[in-house]
Design a protein around this motif. Structure first.
Motif, PDB file in Angstrom:
ATOM      1  N   ALA A  13       0.825  -1.204   0.000  1.00 21.35           N
ATOM      2  CA  ALA A  13       0.000   0.000   0.000  1.00 21.35           C
ATOM      3  C   ALA A  13       0.864   1.261   0.000  1.00 21.35           C
ATOM      4  O   ALA A  13       0.606   2.217  -0.749  1.00 21.35           O
ATOM      5  N   PHE A  14       1.891   1.285   0.864  1.00 20.79           N
ATOM      6  CA  PHE A  14       2.735   2.476   0.956  1.00 20.79           C
ATOM      7  C   PHE A  14       3.534   2.711  -0.310  1.00 20.79           C
ATOM      8  O   PHE A  14       3.674   3.834  -0.773  1.00 20.79           O
ATOM      9  N   ARG A  15       4.091   1.645  -0.846  1.00 22.13           N
ATOM     10  CA  ARG A  15       5.015   1.833  -1.961  1.00 22.13           C
ATOM     11  C   ARG A  15       4.330   1.817  -3.323  1.00 22.13           C
ATOM     12  O   ARG A  15       4.822   2.410  -4.257  1.00 22.13           O
ATOM     13  N   PHE A  16       3.219   1.090  -3.421  1.00 19.76           N
ATOM     14  CA  PHE A  16       2.624   0.957  -4.753  1.00 19.76           C
ATOM     15  C   PHE A  16       1.182   1.454  -4.823  1.00 19.76           C
ATOM     16  O   PHE A  16       0.487   1.210  -5.798  1.00 19.76           O
ATOM     17  N   GLY A  17       0.720   2.089  -3.768  1.00 22.95           N
ATOM     18  CA  GLY A  17      -0.567   2.751  -3.822  1.00 22.95           C
ATOM     19  C   GLY A  17      -1.720   1.771  -3.949  1.00 22.95           C
ATOM     20  O   GLY A  17      -1.584   0.578  -3.650  1.00 22.95           O
ATOM     21  N   PRO A  18      -2.859   2.276  -4.398  1.00 21.44           N
ATOM     22  CA  PRO A  18      -4.063   1.440  -4.506  1.00 21.44           C
ATOM     23  C   PRO A  18      -3.843   0.207  -5.382  1.00 21.44           C
ATOM     24  O   PRO A  18      -4.363  -0.875  -5.082  1.00 21.44           O
ATOM     25  N   ARG A  19      -3.084   0.388  -6.459  1.00 21.82           N
ATOM     26  CA  ARG A  19      -2.845  -0.763  -7.329  1.00 21.82           C
ATOM     27  C   ARG A  19      -2.115  -1.874  -6.579  1.00 21.82           C
ATOM     28  O   ARG A  19      -2.512  -3.049  -6.612  1.00 21.82           O
ATOM     29  N   GLY A  20      -1.049  -1.471  -5.887  1.00 24.20           N
ATOM     30  CA  GLY A  20      -0.266  -2.448  -5.128  1.00 24.20           C
ATOM     31  C   GLY A  20      -1.119  -3.118  -4.063  1.00 24.20           C
ATOM     32  O   GLY A  20      -1.095  -4.351  -3.888  1.00 24.20           O
ATOM     33  N   ALA A  21      -1.891  -2.272  -3.365  1.00 19.26           N
ATOM     34  CA  ALA A  21      -2.691  -2.806  -2.273  1.00 19.26           C
ATOM     35  C   ALA A  21      -3.718  -3.821  -2.790  1.00 19.26           C
ATOM     36  O   ALA A  21      -3.863  -4.934  -2.233  1.00 19.26           O
ATOM     37  N   SER A  22      -4.401  -3.462  -3.887  1.00 22.37           N
ATOM     38  CA  SER A  22      -5.437  -4.377  -4.371  1.00 22.37           C
ATOM     39  C   SER A  22      -4.828  -5.655  -4.942  1.00 22.37           C
ATOM     40  O   SER A  22      -5.375  -6.758  -4.752  1.00 22.37           O
ATOM     41  N   GLY A  23      -3.687  -5.489  -5.608  1.00 23.14           N
ATOM     42  CA  GLY A  23      -3.011  -6.677  -6.163  1.00 23.14           C
ATOM     43  C   GLY A  23      -2.555  -7.626  -5.070  1.00 23.14           C
ATOM     44  O   GLY A  23      -2.787  -8.850  -5.126  1.00 23.14           O
ATOM     45  N   ALA A  24      -1.900  -7.059  -4.068  1.00 22.17           N
ATOM     46  CA  ALA A  24      -1.395  -7.873  -2.976  1.00 22.17           C
ATOM     47  C   ALA A  24      -2.546  -8.550  -2.233  1.00 22.17           C
ATOM     48  O   ALA A  24      -2.477  -9.724  -1.837  1.00 22.17           O
ATOM     49  N   MET A  25      -3.605  -7.799  -2.092  1.00 22.49           N
ATOM     50  CA  MET A  25      -4.758  -8.343  -1.370  1.00 22.49           C
ATOM     51  C   MET A  25      -5.358  -9.530  -2.112  1.00 22.49           C
ATOM     52  O   MET A  25      -5.758 -10.546  -1.513  1.00 22.49           O
ATOM     53  N   LEU A  26      -5.397  -9.367  -3.464  1.00 19.93           N
ATOM     54  CA  LEU A  26      -5.905 -10.479  -4.271  1.00 19.93           C
ATOM     55  C   LEU A  26      -5.043 -11.738  -4.076  1.00 19.93           C
ATOM     56  O   LEU A  26      -5.553 -12.847  -3.846  1.00 19.93           O
ATOM     57  N   ALA A  27      -3.714 -11.489  -4.122  1.00 21.85           N
ATOM     58  CA  ALA A  27      -2.805 -12.622  -3.973  1.00 21.85           C
ATOM     59  C   ALA A  27      -3.000 -13.302  -2.619  1.00 21.85           C
ATOM     60  O   ALA A  27      -3.146 -14.543  -2.526  1.00 21.85           O
ATOM     61  N   ILE A  28      -3.043 -12.497  -1.555  1.00 25.42           N
ATOM     62  CA  ILE A  28      -3.231 -13.055  -0.204  1.00 25.42           C
ATOM     63  C   ILE A  28      -4.556 -13.813  -0.126  1.00 25.42           C
ATOM     64  O   ILE A  28      -4.656 -14.940   0.426  1.00 25.42           O
ATOM     65  N   SER A  29      -5.593 -13.212  -0.760  1.00 25.52           N
ATOM     66  CA  SER A  29      -6.908 -13.842  -0.693  1.00 25.52           C
ATOM     67  C   SER A  29      -6.889 -15.209  -1.362  1.00 25.52           C
ATOM     68  O   SER A  29      -7.430 -16.201  -0.829  1.00 25.52           O
ATOM     69  N   ILE A  30      -6.271 -15.228  -2.559  1.00 29.57           N
ATOM     70  CA  ILE A  30      -6.226 -16.517  -3.276  1.00 29.57           C
ATOM     71  C   ILE A  30      -5.505 -17.568  -2.441  1.00 29.57           C
ATOM     72  O   ILE A  30      -5.981 -18.695  -2.223  1.00 29.57           O
ATOM     73  N   LEU A  31      -4.360 -17.150  -1.894  1.00 25.62           N
ATOM     74  CA  LEU A  31      -3.587 -18.090  -1.086  1.00 25.62           C
ATOM     75  C   LEU A  31      -4.376 -18.514   0.151  1.00 25.62           C
ATOM     76  O   LEU A  31      -4.379 -19.689   0.552  1.00 25.62           O
ATOM     77  N   ALA A  32      -5.082 -17.559   0.755  1.00 24.41           N
ATOM     78  CA  ALA A  32      -5.825 -17.851   1.970  1.00 24.41           C
ATOM     79  C   ALA A  32      -6.968 -18.832   1.689  1.00 24.41           C
ATOM     80  O   ALA A  32      -7.168 -19.833   2.404  1.00 24.41           O
ATOM     81  N   VAL A  33      -7.699 -18.521   0.604  1.00 18.29           N
ATOM     82  CA  VAL A  33      -8.835 -19.382   0.285  1.00 18.29           C
ATOM     83  C   VAL A  33      -8.349 -20.786  -0.124  1.00 18.29           C
ATOM     84  O   VAL A  33      -8.868 -21.811   0.319  1.00 18.29           O
ATOM     85  N   HIS A  34      -7.286 -20.736  -0.965  1.00 16.98           N
ATOM     86  CA  HIS A  34      -6.717 -22.013  -1.398  1.00 16.98           C
ATOM     87  C   HIS A  34      -6.240 -22.842  -0.208  1.00 16.98           C
ATOM     88  O   HIS A  34      -6.533 -24.023  -0.073  1.00 16.98           O
ATOM     89  N   GLY A  35      -5.578 -22.098   0.737  1.00 17.44           N
ATOM     90  CA  GLY A  35      -5.073 -22.772   1.935  1.00 17.44           C
ATOM     91  C   GLY A  35      -6.212 -23.304   2.789  1.00 17.44           C
ATOM     92  O   GLY A  35      -6.144 -24.419   3.325  1.00 17.44           O
ATOM     93  N   ALA A  36      -7.270 -22.503   2.871  1.00 19.80           N
ATOM     94  CA  ALA A  36      -8.378 -22.889   3.738  1.00 19.80           C
ATOM     95  C   ALA A  36      -9.036 -24.185   3.250  1.00 19.80           C
ATOM     96  O   ALA A  36      -9.531 -24.980   4.032  1.00 19.80           O
ATOM     97  N   VAL A  37      -9.003 -24.335   1.932  1.00 19.72           N
ATOM     98  CA  VAL A  37      -9.615 -25.560   1.384  1.00 19.72           C
ATOM     99  C   VAL A  37      -8.855 -26.791   1.866  1.00 19.72           C
ATOM    100  O   VAL A  37      -9.414 -27.845   2.146  1.00 19.72           O
ATOM    101  N   ARG A  38      -7.532 -26.594   1.994  1.00 11.31           N
ATOM    102  CA  ARG A  38      -6.710 -27.730   2.394  1.00 11.31           C
ATOM    103  C   ARG A  38      -6.343 -27.685   3.872  1.00 11.31           C
ATOM    104  O   ARG A  38      -5.459 -28.365   4.329  1.00 11.31           O
ATOM    105  N   GLY A  39      -6.963 -26.854   4.650  1.00 13.14           N
ATOM    106  CA  GLY A  39      -6.602 -26.680   6.059  1.00 13.14           C
ATOM    107  C   GLY A  39      -6.083 -25.294   6.270  1.00 13.14           C
ATOM    108  O   GLY A  39      -6.544 -24.378   5.622  1.00 13.14           O
ATOM    109  N   GLY A  40      -5.150 -25.088   7.127  1.00  9.49           N
ATOM    110  CA  GLY A  40      -4.625 -23.740   7.316  1.00  9.49           C
ATOM    111  C   GLY A  40      -5.127 -23.140   8.609  1.00  9.49           C
ATOM    112  O   GLY A  40      -5.851 -23.792   9.373  1.00  9.49           O
TER     113      GLY A  40
END
Lengths: 130, 794
Positions: free
Chosen positions: B232-259
């Motif tokens: 968010a600090f270094r890449f602004g809204p674009r960075g924040a939304s991109g990173a959030m998407l990545a975390i979300s995918i990993l989180a959801v993917h992880g949740a399916v298999r445990g986590g």
């Protein structure tokens, strides 16, 4: 009366003029009647019936113009020739002279020849001294 | 064109619907693949965010694509026609209502640029519109029996959160990344982005992928936060939304298999995951937009201050700011140049001590103190004139305007100051010139008040300067003219121009003692710092009026004198004539022998007397003629005159005095002039008489006449020449002046003849010249207008 001398009434208030001009006229065979003022000039013209009048303009009493007018208006004098002989030589004076009926106008000083020519020219034929 | 435009719009609309529908379908399938309680319940439902973003970007008219795709996804996954329709209707309504609310209240597709809009978005799209979908979907499932009525609340809540998470994670992705075009990153940014991506992936795997086995409930998931902040600090809204998407995918993917979110109750696990994603995503979006906003404001401030700095630097006026303690805050280059201090030296110093001459400092400090105490001051926004102090201790006049602004209740004063030494010097020069003027100078303003008078004015009107300044100028105008004066003054200011006052009118001035005097007044418009004014120069023309009057009187007297002279000349000439007549007639009588014989010597002397009488006669005539000519009473009566005839007539008059002299005539027959006869006779007789006088007894006299072509046309030129003594060159110019006989020891003349001849010739437009030399005789030539050939004789 052809043997009689023509008579000229010489009017001038200056005695020297009367003297020299009168003498010249007498020398030329005229009888001279002198007059030295307007009134006497007119009187002498009426009573004496001259053959010609030589008239100065600047006269005591009646001046030359007035005398000329009276003569030219008088019953017995209207046909007497008048020669104005005067020191007034301005054109306007001369014009006024002719208005008053003068027959000739000669400025002073004049040459004797000029005056005598004019006299002989104006005198009635019968009265001329040859 | 219209049908074409219409069909093209139709076409792009259809393509949009198809495209949106297709993507929606695959996202739906992908979302369902991540479901882990039952086939329909997912932690994040990607199509919700996607459909909202699409309707915001491309317009709500694409809703049919969403309806069809949503139906198709559900129909091919589980459930029957009714549930699929219900769910699809809910999804579509959710997108349309969400898009409407966001467009209307939260900035539309630019919602993520402002933090306030993000909060509204979170409520309107994230909470309100998603409720529609959850209600429709869960109700349909429950009615169809796919879901237990007892679990309605839990399923509804999961559904609602899943859609909300999608609005917070998927929608920003499209709206932010689909916004303004991307700037090409420089290598350092690219490297940092790569590092961030790797770090996000690593930490995502670490936290959600189960790389490190940790006890359940261990709050490892917060490890993601620093990396999201980084984005968010270094890449602004674009960075924040991109990173959030990545975390979300990993989180959801992880949740399916445990986590970390997997607990005994799967619903509870799902809830934890959703809550985490929603909260973190919202926080990151807010943060990023606030950072972006701050950067934008910083940039604006920077620009603003740069612009302001440029203005101050380029200003010709000194601009100096001062705080409430009297300390200098700002000092521009013009101030440096004018006052001699550098900016560094000036900043922070007390303004009064630095720039105000000692005598004025107390007043300045007192004024500042009073303003701080009472808020009252008379100086703001007004043009003031003061003395200022330079670094070298010299003072100079300045013009100054001060304003004040308040920042956090603290006043900041800014002075705009201009060096007016040059103007003051010019004003002083102007004052000196006015003072030195030989006439009264009075400067009057629009209201008719005298603002400047010089010492000459004091002398003219008898007032002192103090009695005049500030008073109406009408006090110098006489009573009878005073009433009209203000109107005339207004007329002047309406059309100011250099002019003389009251042309053609007699103007008068009124002295203090009540006396009036004639004046001449010139008016000159001047511009002063206080507005337009008029400079009146007043001259006393009493002297001139007097001398004009004296001149008039002298002229009249002169005319009278001339008349007297003419009268005198006429009388004298008349008085001379009678005695002259007597002399000549007397002499002639003797000469003609009337009084007896005359001897030769007597004759000779008497002729001499007569010659003198003739000259005297001539003299009298000439005097009279000249006098008449000068008085303008000599009229020319022009007529055709044959020269030969006139000359012959004159010669016959002169026959007697010519004696043995020979006269040769060279005069063509028929040569005629157009002239006054009397004049021509006078001219000829005078020249002839001269020629006779100056020609020896047996000499020759020549009279010649001819046509002569001059630059002015053809003239008749008549020359009378003698072979007498001639005239010296130095005497020639005097020849035609009155009584200037030259070289006439032998034969006297009147001294007026040639002067008269010259006048007579010139009255006809002709010229007279003489050609002579001592011993070589004289030739006088005069010209007269030639008679036009064929013109009638008078």
């Amino acid at each position: 009366m052809t043997d009689k001398k023509p008579r000229i009434l010489l009017v001038d208030d200056e005695p020297n003029i009367i003297k020299v001009v009168g003498r010249r006229l007498e020398a030329e065979g005229f009888e001279v009647i002198p007059a030295m003022d307007g009134e006497s000039a007119f009187e002498k013209a009426r009573s004496g019936k001259p053959d010609l009048v030589i008239l100065d303009l600047m006269l005591p009493g009646l001046n030359g113009y007035e005398v000329c007018r009276l003569l030219k208006a008088g019953a017995g004098t209207w046909n007497i020739p008048v020669i104005m002989l005067t020191a007034r030589v301005q054109e306007s004076d001369e014009a006024r002279g002719f208005e008053c009926g003068t027959d000739a106008y000669i400025g002073k000083p004049f040459r004797a020849r000029e005056l005598l020519d004019k006299i002989r020219q104006l005198l009635p034929k019968g009265s001329t001294q040859a | 064109m219209k049908p074409l435009t219409f069909s093209r719009r139709r076409l792009s609309w259809a393509a949009g619907i198809f495209g949106v529908g297709a993507v929606y379908y695959f996202l739906g399938k992908f979302g369902l693949s991540l479901a882990f309680i039952n086939s329909s319940a997912t932690a994040v439902w990607p199509p919700t965010g996607f459909s909202l973003a699409m309707l915001l970007i491309f317009g709500r008219r694409l809703w049919p694509g969403i309806l069809v795709a949503a139906f198709w996804v559900n129909w091919t996954t589980a459930g029957n026609l009714a549930t699929s329709l219900g769910i699809a209707a809910g999804n579509t309504l959710e997108a349309v209502v969400g898009a409407y609310l966001v467009s209307r209240y939260a900035g539309g597709r630019r919602v993520f640029e402002r933090s306030q809009d993000i909060l509204r978005f979170a409520f309107l799209a994230g909470m309100v519109s998603t409720a529609i979908s959850a209600t429709c979907g869960v109700t349909a499932l429950t009615l169809a029996g796919y879901s237990e009525p007892s679990g309605y609340g839990a399923v509804w809540f999961t559904w609602w959160l899943g859609d909300m998470a999608s609005d917070f994670i998927v929608a920003p992705l499209f709206l932010i990344w689909g916004g303004r075009s991307l700037r090409r990153p420089d290598p350092r940014e690219a490297a940092e982005a790569l590092a961030l991506i790797l770090a996000i992936f690593a930490v995502g795997q670490l936290v959600f992928g189960g790389w490190i086995p940790t006890p359940r409930g261990y709050p490892l998931k917060f490890l993601c936060i620093p990396f999201l902040l980084w984005a968010a600090f270094r890449f602004g809204p674009r960075g924040a939304s991109g990173a959030m998407l990545a975390i979300s995918i990993l989180a959801v993917h992880g949740a399916v298999r445990g986590g970390p979110f997997v607990v005994e109750d799967p619903h509870y696990s799902l809830l934890l995951l959703q809550g985490y994603l929603v909260v973190v995503a919202l926080a990151m979006l807010m943060l990023a937009s606030m950072i972006a906003e701050r950067k934008r404001v910083e940039k604006e401030i920077l620009e603003l201050s740069a612009r302001k700095g440029a203005i101050l630097d380029a200003s010709l006026d000194c601009v100096i700011s001062m705080d409430s303690e009297g300390k200098i805050l700002d000092f521009n280059p013009a101030a440096e140049k004018t006052l001699g201090y550098s900016r560094q030296e000036a900043l922070g110093r007390e303004l009064a001590g630095l720039l105000i001459p000692p005598g004025l400092r107390q007043a300045h400090r007192w004024g500042l103190g009073r303003y701080l105490d009472t808020g009252r001051s008379e100086i703001f926004g007004k043009r003031l004139e003061f003395e200022a102090l330079r670094r070298d201790g010299s003072t100079f006049p300045v013009e100054l305007v001060v304003n004040v602004i308040h920042i956090d209740c603290r006043p900041i004063f800014t002075g705009y100051l201009r060096d007016i030494s040059e103007r003051k010097r010019a004003e002083e020069r102007f004052r000196l010139v006015v003072e030195a003027a030989p006439m009264g100078m009075v400067m009057v303003d629009r209201e008719g008040k005298m603002v400047l008078v010089n010492s000459q004015t004091e002398k003219l009107f008898g007032y002192t300067r103090e009695e005049l300044l500030g008073r109406p100028v009408e006090m110098l105008v006489p009573e009878h003219f005073r009433e009209k004066h203000p109107a005339d003054r207004a007329g002047f200011f309406a059309a100011p121009s250099l002019r003389a006052m009251g042309t053609g009118r007699d103007l008068h001035g009124l002295r203090k003692d009540g006396g009036e005097f004639p004046v001449e007044i010139g008016l000159n418009p001047v511009q002063t710092a206080e507005g337009p004014a008029v400079m009146a120069s007043v001259s006393d023309i009493t002297e001139r009026k007097l001398s004009e009057e004296a001149l008039r009187v002298a002229n009249r007297q002169l005319k009278e004198l001339v008349a007297v002279k003419d009268e005198f000349v006429a009388n004298v000439s008349h008085e001379f004539r009678t005695p002259l007549t007597a002399i000549r007639e007397g002499v002639s009588l003797v000469l003609d022998g009337v009084l007896g014989p005359v001897t030769g010597e007597q004759d000779d002397f008497l002729r001499t007397v007569n010659g003198s009488v003739d000259r005297l006669h001539e003299l009298i005539n000439n005097i009279l003629d000249l006098s008449k000519m000068e008085a303008g009473r000599f009229d020319l009566v022009r007529q055709r005159l044959e020269i030969r005839t006139v000359v012959d007539a004159q010669l016959s008059n002169y026959r007697a005095i010519l004696g043995r002299r020979t006269v040769r005539l060279h005069i063509p027959e028929g040569l005629e002039v157009y002239a006054d006869a009397d004049s021509l006779i006078k001219i000829l007789s005078n020249l002839l008489s001269n020629a006779v006088k100056f020609t020896p007894e047996e000499g020759d006299i020549v009279i010649r006449a001819e046509e002569r072509v001059e630059d002015r046309g053809v003239w008749a030129a008549v020359t009378v020449g003698d072979d007498g003594v001639g005239i010296a060159a130095e005497d020639l110019p005097k020849l035609f002046q009155r009584f200037s006989q030259v070289g006439t020891k032998h034969a006297p003349g009147t001294g007026l003849g040639l002067a008269l001849v010259k006048q007579l010739v010139e009255r006809h437009g002709g010229r007279i010249t003489v050609d002579s030399a001592p011993g070589a005789g004289s030739r006088f030539t005069f010209t007269l207008p030639l008679a036009a050939p064929g013109a009638p004789h008078d």
